[in-house]
Structures are given as C-alpha cells and as structure tokens.
Design a protein around this motif. Structure first.
Motif, short mmCIF file in Angstrom:
data_model
loop_
_atom_site.label_atom_id
_atom_site.label_comp_id
_atom_site.label_asym_id
_atom_site.label_seq_id
_atom_site.Cartn_x
_atom_site.Cartn_y
_atom_site.Cartn_z
N HIS A 42 31.12 9.86 27.79
CA HIS A 42 32.28 10.76 28.30
C HIS A 42 32.47 11.71 27.40
O HIS A 42 33.02 12.91 27.91
N LEU A 43 32.40 11.70 26.14
CA LEU A 43 32.84 12.73 25.14
C LEU A 43 31.54 13.72 25.31
O LEU A 43 31.94 15.11 25.15
N GLN A 44 30.35 13.49 25.48
CA GLN A 44 29.38 14.43 25.81
C GLN A 44 29.54 15.37 27.10
O GLN A 44 29.33 16.44 27.40
N LEU A 45 30.18 14.67 27.99
CA LEU A 45 30.47 15.22 29.40
C LEU A 45 31.82 15.98 29.45
O LEU A 45 32.01 16.44 30.57
N ALA A 46 32.63 15.75 28.50
CA ALA A 46 34.04 16.37 28.50
C ALA A 46 33.84 18.05 28.74
O ALA A 46 33.12 18.61 27.97
N THR A 47 34.72 18.66 29.71
CA THR A 47 34.96 19.78 29.66
C THR A 47 36.23 20.62 29.31
O THR A 47 36.02 21.83 29.22
N LYS A 48 37.25 19.84 29.32
CA LYS A 48 38.59 20.24 29.41
C LYS A 48 39.15 19.80 28.10
O LYS A 48 39.89 20.70 27.32
N SER A 49 39.41 18.47 27.94
CA SER A 49 40.38 17.99 26.85
C SER A 49 39.81 16.66 26.52
O SER A 49 39.48 15.72 27.50
N ILE A 50 40.11 16.22 25.25
CA ILE A 50 39.76 14.95 24.61
C ILE A 50 40.83 14.73 23.73
O ILE A 50 41.18 15.45 22.71
N TYR A 51 41.77 13.67 23.82
CA TYR A 51 42.74 12.99 23.29
C TYR A 51 42.58 11.77 22.73
O TYR A 51 42.24 10.57 23.87
N LEU A 52 42.27 11.59 21.56
CA LEU A 52 41.96 10.11 20.89
C LEU A 52 43.25 9.91 19.72
O LEU A 52 43.48 10.61 18.96
N GLU A 53 43.54 8.58 20.08
CA GLU A 53 44.33 8.14 19.05
C GLU A 53 43.83 6.62 18.47
O GLU A 53 43.23 6.04 19.30
N ALA A 54 43.92 6.48 17.25
CA ALA A 54 43.57 5.18 16.54
C ALA A 54 43.99 4.96 15.28
O ALA A 54 44.49 5.74 14.34
N TYR A 55 43.96 3.51 15.05
CA TYR A 55 44.60 3.19 13.77
C TYR A 55 43.50 3.28 12.62
O TYR A 55 43.99 4.11 11.68
N ILE A 56 42.33 2.96 12.89
CA ILE A 56 41.07 3.02 11.93
C ILE A 56 40.43 4.09 12.46
O ILE A 56 39.74 3.71 13.57
N PHE A 57 39.89 5.04 11.66
CA PHE A 57 38.84 5.99 11.95
C PHE A 57 37.94 5.82 10.70
O PHE A 57 38.39 6.34 9.72
N SER A 58 36.79 5.12 10.78
CA SER A 58 36.01 4.56 9.34
C SER A 58 35.24 5.50 9.00
O SER A 58 35.11 6.82 9.38
N ALA A 59 34.35 5.01 8.05
CA ALA A 59 33.48 6.24 7.24
C ALA A 59 32.14 5.62 7.59
O ALA A 59 30.95 5.95 6.78
N ASP A 60 31.69 4.89 8.51
CA ASP A 60 30.78 4.51 8.64
C ASP A 60 29.59 5.21 9.91
O ASP A 60 30.07 6.20 10.23
N ALA A 61 28.47 4.80 9.93
CA ALA A 61 27.53 5.43 10.85
C ALA A 61 28.08 5.85 12.46
O ALA A 61 27.94 6.85 12.93
N GLN A 62 28.62 4.65 12.90
CA GLN A 62 29.21 4.78 14.16
C GLN A 62 30.35 5.76 14.20
O GLN A 62 30.56 6.53 15.16
N ALA A 63 31.26 5.80 13.24
CA ALA A 63 32.32 6.65 12.96
C ALA A 63 31.91 8.15 13.09
O ALA A 63 32.50 9.05 13.54
N LYS A 64 30.58 8.23 12.03
CA LYS A 64 30.21 9.71 12.01
C LYS A 64 29.64 10.10 13.48
O LYS A 64 29.82 11.21 13.51
N LYS A 65 29.26 9.27 14.35
CA LYS A 65 28.69 9.72 15.53
C LYS A 65 29.54 10.35 16.32
O LYS A 65 29.57 11.07 17.14
N ILE A 66 30.82 9.38 16.34
CA ILE A 66 32.15 9.76 17.06
C ILE A 66 32.54 11.15 16.73
O ILE A 66 33.00 12.20 17.44
#
Length: 269
Positions: A19-43
């Motif tokens: 869905h992030l790749q297909l977004a055309t207007k807006s992306i709103y993301l709220e999180a407690y932890i946004f880490s420093a690992d490979a998965q977080a880097k991809k996001i």
C-alpha cells in the motif's frame, strides 16, 4: 466495510509495503517504536519514495520509543513531515506516551493494531529477543477509515506549535472532544450483524474510552471471550467483569505476554 486480520510482521509488513508503494495522495503513520533495523529501513525508504513522488507523508513517533530516529535526516530531506510525540522524559504532556500504531493510506485503507515498525526477532536496540515477537493488526477499508484518519490528524494538530494556547485548546474541546460528541466513539454499526468500530484513546479527554468499550462488550458476552495482550494489569472493574462473565458460563481465555520486561512479570501471574 471489510477487515483482514494480520498476524505478526510476516503478514503485516508485506501488506503495508504494497500500500505504501501504491499511495497517490497521503500516508499518515503513527507508531511508538520506529526501530533501526533492516525492516524499519525498508519502511523508511518507502516513505521517502512516496514523498519524492508528491505524496503527503506525515509521521508521528513517540520520543521515548523511537528517539533518536536513525532515518530522520533521510526522511526530512525527502519531504516527509516528522513529529515526535512529547519530547523528553517529561515533555509538555507530562510523561504521557503514544502507543498507537496507525497507518492510513490515501484516506481509503487503514492499518490498526499492536505492531511497531521493527523486526519481529529484534528489540528496539537491534538485539535478538530469543524468540519471535507475536502481535496482531487489522487492515480495514470502508467508512471506518475516515475515523482513523481523523484520529491521526487530531493527534498531529496537538503536536504543532501553538496547539496548547488556551484559545486553541478551548476550540478543540468544543469542536472535537466533548464527551457528549459522537465523534469520540468512532464506529460503524450494522444492526444485529457484526460491526467494525474504531475507538480512539488519548491522554487528554478520552483516557477510559477503550476500557468502557471492553466493559460493555464483556458485560454483553454470552459464549466466549478472548483477551490477547502483552501487558495484563487490569483495574478492578475489568477483573470483576471477566470474573462475572466466567461465573455466568462464558468461556474466558487470556493469552498473555511474558518476559519482555522483567518488572511486568511481577504483575502478570
């Protein structure tokens, strides 16, 4: 309205990445932890790519859970709007934290649940946790998404400069947050059929909304209750409600987390 249950990062992250790749207007993301690992880097990279192609990208992360954010400079350079919730151990909101995990894509699809932006095998510092973190999220579409969208923007507004000016607080209370306003309970009902509801808890005017919803649902239960949570320290009313449900013949199942924080093991039987 539709709902898809996502179990763990192995199903959650592929879904949100698509869905992030297909977004055309807006992306709103709220999180407690946004880490420093490979998965977080991809996001982080997908957020940057979206901002580069003209998508409005807003990111709220908790200061205690995510600072310092390794990817902050890349995100800002790409045009992502980054806001920390309650900077400092005791910020302008006291010690309150945001534990929400919300993602809204184009105002059409929302992801809500307990999954942070981090690898299931690693803690926030990138160390192995000795197992696989198990958590759940739901992907929803339909009318209820509008209310997840509103909850994010309301939080974003609170974090902006001048949000705590008395005139802005008074206006926000009367326009959005009065207890008798229907906007604080964000649900879609279908008569006698199953319903989808989004209930927004915050640290200001709706501290007990989720608890009240739990008590109502438990009180109306007739057959079975499943309560799945990593942290189980229920207040007296919730304990009594579960006990009463069991006493009237309801099967009450508790699936509880252990060993993430030693202090919690003292509280969780």
């Amino acid at each position: 309205d539709s709902l898809i249950l996502l179990e763990g990062g192995s199903t959650y992250f592929p879904a949100i990445e698509e869905h992030l790749q297909l977004a055309t207007k807006s992306i709103y993301l709220e999180a407690y932890i946004f880490s420093a690992d490979a998965q977080a880097k991809k996001i982080s990279d997908l957020l940057c790519l979206a901002a580069h192609r003209g998508v409005e990208v807003k990111l709220i992360i908790d200061w205690l859970g995510s600072a310092p954010l390794l990817f902050e400079s890349d995100l800002i350079a790409a045009g992502v709007q980054v806001s920390y919730y309650n900077k400092g151990w005791f910020g302008r909101f006291g010690f309150s934290r945001t534990h929400r995990k919300l993602l809204v894509i184009d105002g059409m699809t929302a992801f809500v649940g307990g999954i942070n932006v981090c690898d299931d095998h690693l803690d926030a510092r990138g160390k192995l946790i000795g197992g696989v973190r198990w958590d759940l999220a739901v992907q929803v579409s339909g009318k209820v998404v509008e209310h997840v969208h509103i909850a994010f923007l309301r939080q974003w507004q609170r974090l902006q400069a001048g949000a705590l000016h008395p005139k802005n607080i008074i206006r926000r209370i009367f326009e959005q947050e009065l207890p008798w306003s229907s906007s604080h309970f964000m649900g879609v009902h279908h008569g006698s059929h199953a319903s989808i509801a989004f209930i927004a808890r915050d640290n200001l005017h709706h501290r007990r909304d989720i608890e009240r919803a739990y008590l109502k649902a438990i009180g109306q239960s007739r057959e079975e209750i499943w309560l799945v949570t990593p942290y189980f320290m229920p207040a007296r009313l919730l304990r009594k409600s579960l006990i009463r449900a069991a006493q009237r013949g309801v099967t009450v199942n508790l699936l509880l987390g252990r060993d993430e924080f030693e202090i919690l093991n003292w509280a969780v039987p």
